[in-house]
Motif scaffolding. Structure first.
Motif, PDB file in Angstrom:
ATOM      1  N   LYS A  44       0.834  -1.216   0.000  1.00 61.72           N
ATOM      2  CA  LYS A  44       0.000   0.000   0.000  1.00 61.72           C
ATOM      3  C   LYS A  44       0.865   1.261   0.000  1.00 61.72           C
ATOM      4  O   LYS A  44       0.628   2.205   0.745  1.00 61.72           O
ATOM      5  CB  LYS A  44      -0.970  -0.007   1.183  1.00 61.72           C
ATOM      6  N   LEU A  45       1.860   1.278  -0.874  1.00 60.99           N
ATOM      7  CA  LEU A  45       2.801   2.391  -0.935  1.00 60.99           C
ATOM      8  C   LEU A  45       2.315   3.551  -1.803  1.00 60.99           C
ATOM      9  O   LEU A  45       2.831   4.655  -1.694  1.00 60.99           O
ATOM     10  CB  LEU A  45       4.153   1.908  -1.470  1.00 60.99           C
ATOM     11  N   THR A  46       1.362   3.289  -2.688  1.00 61.86           N
ATOM     12  CA  THR A  46       0.942   4.258  -3.701  1.00 61.86           C
ATOM     13  C   THR A  46       2.189   4.838  -4.387  1.00 61.86           C
ATOM     14  O   THR A  46       2.471   6.029  -4.290  1.00 61.86           O
ATOM     15  CB  THR A  46       0.078   5.387  -3.095  1.00 61.86           C
ATOM     16  N   PRO A  47       2.928   3.979  -5.109  1.00 61.89           N
ATOM     17  CA  PRO A  47       4.193   4.428  -5.712  1.00 61.89           C
ATOM     18  C   PRO A  47       4.017   5.108  -7.066  1.00 61.89           C
ATOM     19  O   PRO A  47       4.773   4.875  -8.002  1.00 61.89           O
ATOM     20  CB  PRO A  47       4.978   3.119  -5.832  1.00 61.89           C
ATOM     21  N   TRP A  48       2.995   5.946  -7.183  1.00 65.93           N
ATOM     22  CA  TRP A  48       2.710   6.657  -8.413  1.00 65.93           C
ATOM     23  C   TRP A  48       1.838   7.856  -8.087  1.00 65.93           C
ATOM     24  O   TRP A  48       1.257   7.943  -7.018  1.00 65.93           O
ATOM     25  CB  TRP A  48       1.998   5.777  -9.444  1.00 65.93           C
ATOM     26  N   ARG A  49       1.827   8.763  -9.030  1.00 67.98           N
ATOM     27  CA  ARG A  49       0.928   9.921  -8.940  1.00 67.98           C
ATOM     28  C   ARG A  49       0.573  10.341 -10.356  1.00 67.98           C
ATOM     29  O   ARG A  49       1.147   9.837 -11.320  1.00 67.98           O
ATOM     30  CB  ARG A  49       1.561  11.063  -8.145  1.00 67.98           C
ATOM     31  N   PHE A  50      -0.373  11.258 -10.475  1.00 66.71           N
ATOM     32  CA  PHE A  50      -0.852  11.714 -11.776  1.00 66.71           C
ATOM     33  C   PHE A  50      -0.669  13.222 -11.904  1.00 66.71           C
ATOM     34  O   PHE A  50      -0.826  13.954 -10.938  1.00 66.71           O
ATOM     35  CB  PHE A  50      -2.344  11.388 -11.950  1.00 66.71           C
ATOM     36  N   ILE A  51      -0.369  13.665 -13.120  1.00 65.07           N
ATOM     37  CA  ILE A  51      -0.352  15.093 -13.440  1.00 65.07           C
ATOM     38  C   ILE A  51      -1.342  15.297 -14.578  1.00 65.07           C
ATOM     39  O   ILE A  51      -1.206  14.678 -15.640  1.00 65.07           O
ATOM     40  CB  ILE A  51       1.044  15.583 -13.872  1.00 65.07           C
ATOM     41  N   VAL A  52      -2.333  16.147 -14.357  1.00 65.96           N
ATOM     42  CA  VAL A  52      -3.376  16.393 -15.352  1.00 65.96           C
ATOM     43  C   VAL A  52      -3.031  17.668 -16.123  1.00 65.96           C
ATOM     44  O   VAL A  52      -2.815  18.724 -15.529  1.00 65.96           O
ATOM     45  CB  VAL A  52      -4.757  16.537 -14.667  1.00 65.96           C
ATOM     46  N   PHE A  53      -2.985  17.522 -17.447  1.00 67.52           N
ATOM     47  CA  PHE A  53      -2.753  18.661 -18.341  1.00 67.52           C
ATOM     48  C   PHE A  53      -4.027  18.849 -19.164  1.00 67.52           C
ATOM     49  O   PHE A  53      -4.352  18.010 -19.993  1.00 67.52           O
ATOM     50  CB  PHE A  53      -1.587  18.383 -19.299  1.00 67.52           C
ATOM     51  N   GLU A  54      -4.727  19.942 -18.904  1.00 62.20           N
ATOM     52  CA  GLU A  54      -5.929  20.238 -19.683  1.00 62.20           C
ATOM     53  C   GLU A  54      -5.994  21.737 -19.925  1.00 62.20           C
ATOM     54  O   GLU A  54      -5.328  22.518 -19.249  1.00 62.20           O
ATOM     55  CB  GLU A  54      -7.180  19.732 -18.961  1.00 62.20           C
ATOM     56  N   GLY A  55      -6.751  22.129 -20.920  1.00 64.43           N
ATOM     57  CA  GLY A  55      -6.881  23.544 -21.233  1.00 64.43           C
ATOM     58  C   GLY A  55      -5.535  24.193 -21.494  1.00 64.43           C
ATOM     59  O   GLY A  55      -4.658  23.626 -22.152  1.00 64.43           O
ATOM     60  N   ALA A  56      -5.350  25.396 -20.961  1.00 63.42           N
ATOM     61  CA  ALA A  56      -4.125  26.166 -21.194  1.00 63.42           C
ATOM     62  C   ALA A  56      -2.890  25.508 -20.580  1.00 63.42           C
ATOM     63  O   ALA A  56      -1.769  25.786 -21.016  1.00 63.42           O
ATOM     64  CB  ALA A  56      -4.287  27.579 -20.639  1.00 63.42           C
ATOM     65  N   ALA A 105      12.321  -1.646   2.355  1.00 65.45           N
ATOM     66  CA  ALA A 105      12.858  -2.835   3.011  1.00 65.45           C
ATOM     67  C   ALA A 105      12.241  -4.128   2.493  1.00 65.45           C
ATOM     68  O   ALA A 105      12.914  -5.161   2.457  1.00 65.45           O
ATOM     69  CB  ALA A 105      12.659  -2.735   4.527  1.00 65.45           C
ATOM     70  N   LYS A 106      10.971  -4.089   2.063  1.00 70.49           N
ATOM     71  CA  LYS A 106      10.291  -5.324   1.661  1.00 70.49           C
ATOM     72  C   LYS A 106       9.807  -5.347   0.216  1.00 70.49           C
ATOM     73  O   LYS A 106       9.631  -6.412  -0.351  1.00 70.49           O
ATOM     74  CB  LYS A 106       9.094  -5.572   2.578  1.00 70.49           C
ATOM     75  N   ILE A 107       9.533  -4.186  -0.353  1.00 69.08           N
ATOM     76  CA  ILE A 107       8.932  -4.152  -1.695  1.00 69.08           C
ATOM     77  C   ILE A 107       9.952  -3.641  -2.703  1.00 69.08           C
ATOM     78  O   ILE A 107      10.361  -2.479  -2.645  1.00 69.08           O
ATOM     79  CB  ILE A 107       7.654  -3.279  -1.712  1.00 69.08           C
ATOM     80  N   PRO A 108      10.366  -4.497  -3.647  1.00 70.41           N
ATOM     81  CA  PRO A 108      11.354  -4.061  -4.648  1.00 70.41           C
ATOM     82  C   PRO A 108      10.844  -2.890  -5.490  1.00 70.41           C
ATOM     83  O   PRO A 108       9.645  -2.780  -5.768  1.00 70.41           O
ATOM     84  CB  PRO A 108      11.547  -5.307  -5.519  1.00 70.41           C
ATOM     85  N   GLU A 109      11.763  -2.043  -5.905  1.00 76.94           N
ATOM     86  CA  GLU A 109      11.392  -0.901  -6.758  1.00 76.94           C
ATOM     87  C   GLU A 109      10.693  -1.369  -8.030  1.00 76.94           C
ATOM     88  O   GLU A 109       9.788  -0.698  -8.524  1.00 76.94           O
ATOM     89  CB  GLU A 109      12.629  -0.069  -7.101  1.00 76.94           C
TER      90      GLU A 109
END
Length: 187
Positions: A44-56, A105-109
């Motif tokens: 449950k690391l949430t090893p990601w995120r989002f970038i939203v590009f819309e409009g200008a 320590a436990k979850i590989p990249e």
């Protein structure tokens, strides 16, 4: 055949130049991102995120990309710089999926990176389920350290890809798919 199976069997990646308005509404974007977040995530690391590009914001990010390109290629002509400026304007919506994978320590990249790739995949499928088309691109700026930093990524972050989402301007031919006998081994 269930609607879900039909959806999965009909998803394809169109050419980015065949995406047009309208794009998803804010509520649809939020729902797509919520669906994309429902991926396997060991620890449950949430090893990601989002970038939203819309409009200008698409044009603003294009200026950043063109600026990095110009700094690295001082002899670039105006046509090439215009192409770089337009990288994120080819579809009404572009969502970057960013891997934030790091030592643990436990979850590989690698597992963390795969979780981010799964988020990108679900985003593409979710766009299709919402009636849009989506293309996952990773162009030079996804791999370039200067471009990543200029677009707001930390040194340890990487772009998994840029998901271009819009309405199909014209019907798309499906590409040939591999024969299962060529890609499946039964142990």
């Amino acid at each position: 055949m269930t609607a879900t199976l039909t959806l999965l069997k009909t998803r394809k990646s169109p050419k980015v130049f065949d995406l047009t308005d309208p794009g998803p509404s804010p509520a649809e974007i939020d729902e797509m991102l919520a669906i994309a977040s429902r991926v396997p995530d060991h620890g449950k690391l949430t090893p990601w995120r989002f970038i939203v590009f819309e409009g200008a914001a698409r044009e603003q990010a294009g200026e950043v990309i063109a600026g990095v390109f110009a700094a690295q290629n001082p002899d670039a002509d105006t046509d090439r710089l215009a192409l770089e400026r337009g990288r994120l304007t080819r579809a009404p919506l572009v969502i970057a999926v960013v891997s934030t994978a790091g030592p643990h320590a436990k979850i590989p990249e690698w597992e963390q990176t795969l979780s981010a790739a799964a988020a990108a995949t679900l985003l593409v499928v979710s766009a299709h389920a919402h009636g849009y088309a989506a293309t996952w691109l990773t162009e030079w700026y996804a791999y370039d350290a200067d471009a990543r930093a200029a677009l707001g990524l930390a040194a340890n972050e990487r772009f998994i890809g840029f998901i271009h989402i819009g309405t199909l301007a014209r019907p798309q031919e499906d590409r040939p798919r591999p024969a299962l006998n060529d890609i499946v081994t039964r142990y």
